[in-house]
Design a protein around this motif. Sequence first.
Motif, PDB file in Angstrom:
ATOM      1  N   UNK A  35      39.204  36.311  30.046  1.00  0.00           N
ATOM      2  CA  UNK A  35      39.736  37.042  31.203  1.00  0.00           C
ATOM      3  C   UNK A  35      38.887  36.771  32.436  1.00  0.00           C
ATOM      4  N   UNK A  39      40.464  35.409  35.947  1.00  0.00           N
ATOM      5  CA  UNK A  39      40.326  36.101  37.231  1.00  0.00           C
ATOM      6  C   UNK A  39      39.677  35.193  38.267  1.00  0.00           C
ATOM      7  N   UNK A  42      42.356  32.858  39.449  1.00  0.00           N
ATOM      8  CA  UNK A  42      43.278  33.493  40.391  1.00  0.00           C
ATOM      9  C   UNK A  42      42.629  33.623  41.764  1.00  0.00           C
ATOM     10  N   UNK A  53      39.987  36.580  52.483  1.00  0.00           N
ATOM     11  CA  UNK A  53      39.492  37.938  52.223  1.00  0.00           C
ATOM     12  C   UNK A  53      39.933  38.424  50.861  1.00  0.00           C
ATOM     13  N   UNK A  54      41.182  38.103  50.510  1.00  0.00           N
ATOM     14  CA  UNK A  54      41.692  38.543  49.223  1.00  0.00           C
ATOM     15  C   UNK A  54      40.967  37.843  48.073  1.00  0.00           C
ATOM     16  N   UNK A  57      37.694  39.553  47.781  1.00  0.00           N
ATOM     17  CA  UNK A  57      37.866  40.886  47.200  1.00  0.00           C
ATOM     18  C   UNK A  57      38.172  40.779  45.714  1.00  0.00           C
ATOM     19  N   UNK A  58      38.943  39.759  45.332  1.00  0.00           N
ATOM     20  CA  UNK A  58      39.227  39.560  43.908  1.00  0.00           C
ATOM     21  C   UNK A  58      37.938  39.307  43.141  1.00  0.00           C
ATOM     22  N   UNK A  61      35.822  42.813  43.322  1.00  0.00           N
ATOM     23  CA  UNK A  61      36.359  43.981  42.636  1.00  0.00           C
ATOM     24  C   UNK A  61      36.683  43.659  41.181  1.00  0.00           C
ATOM     25  N   UNK A  62      37.436  42.564  40.958  1.00  0.00           N
ATOM     26  CA  UNK A  62      37.858  42.273  39.593  1.00  0.00           C
ATOM     27  C   UNK A  62      36.708  41.737  38.762  1.00  0.00           C
ATOM     28  N   UNK A  66      35.869  45.445  37.658  1.00  0.00           N
ATOM     29  CA  UNK A  66      36.782  45.762  36.569  1.00  0.00           C
ATOM     30  C   UNK A  66      36.374  45.071  35.277  1.00  0.00           C
ATOM     31  N   UNK A  69      33.535  46.763  33.655  1.00  0.00           N
ATOM     32  CA  UNK A  69      34.044  47.985  33.039  1.00  0.00           C
ATOM     33  C   UNK A  69      34.711  47.678  31.692  1.00  0.00           C
ATOM     34  N   UNK A  70      35.529  46.620  31.671  1.00  0.00           N
ATOM     35  CA  UNK A  70      36.238  46.260  30.436  1.00  0.00           C
ATOM     36  C   UNK A  70      35.246  45.836  29.365  1.00  0.00           C
ATOM     37  N   UNK A 154      41.354  56.672  45.290  1.00  0.00           N
ATOM     38  CA  UNK A 154      40.181  56.145  44.584  1.00  0.00           C
ATOM     39  C   UNK A 154      39.177  57.252  44.292  1.00  0.00           C
TER      40      UNK A 154
END
Lengths: 202, 104
Positions: A35, A39, A42, A53-54, A57-58, A61-62, A66, A69-70, A154
């Motif tokens: 994963x 990510x 992507x 920017x995206x 941010x990916x 954040x991901x 995330x 966290x996973x 959030x």
Amino acid sequence: MNLTVVLFAAVAAVTAVSAIGVAASRSMVRAGVWLLFTLVGVAGLYFLLGAEFLGAAQLIIYVGGTLVLVVFGVMITNQGPFAVLQTKWGEWVVGGVLASGLFALIGTASLQLARPVSTEPAAPTVNELGMSFLGVTPDGQNYLLPFEIVSVHLLVVLVAAAYLARAKKRIEPKAELPAVTGEPASLAVDSQPAESIPEVRS
Amino acid sequence: MTELGLTPFLILAAFLFACGVFCLATKRNAVGILMGVELILNAANVNLVAASRFMPELRLEGQVFALMVVVLAAAEAAVALAIFLNFYNNHGSADVEAAKELKG
């Protein structure tokens, strides 16, 4: 065959292969590592599409949030380091048929769509994105309200997650604390409600 | 970007979506199901960003919606993992088959 097509082929291959890895690997730890590559791939697609920017941010954040966290979820909930829950044979068949059917359906649908090809190079959008989130665009079309709603959302979600994650831990030490030796006394006193301390100590 | 159109991105997103659905259908670990959901959300995001690149009228909207999806996915992952932790504390297993009765 220009550079963009070559780059897209490379990034798309990485993303697709690691997506297969996520779906097919039985160990959750390995699925988490696959994963990670999906990510990152992507995020590379976003950079390729001119959404800097995206893409950043990916990654932040991901990949930075995330996924950690996973991975912690995998570490906490696994019985062994490479524990595997067996899937029934029929579930593989049903899942494979469902996934390939959906892929065929969406693939044919997107092949029949119009095929817009952008000729001008991608313009940077970071400035406009920030301005529209702050509500100061010249044409009056802004996203200030969704931005605020998402920020409050959030906050609510983080409070709820913290509450959910520690709700059970209040109850469990009552039954298990007499067996645990060597726990610092001050820690146990601090984490327990005042009225439950004599019950725990007995 | 002369030869690459919208279609390759849509096909790739469809593939990611199919992998996510397969993940949802076959994984028995709850965290694995969460990974499938992440794949599906990423597929939707690739679609949105590709639309914002190749359709001039969606130039800003696609990225705004994609950012919203990223934030909501992070929030969803946090809540889902908290629920899984609670479930694991109650049942001693991360198997979703054990979640047939959920009374806390």
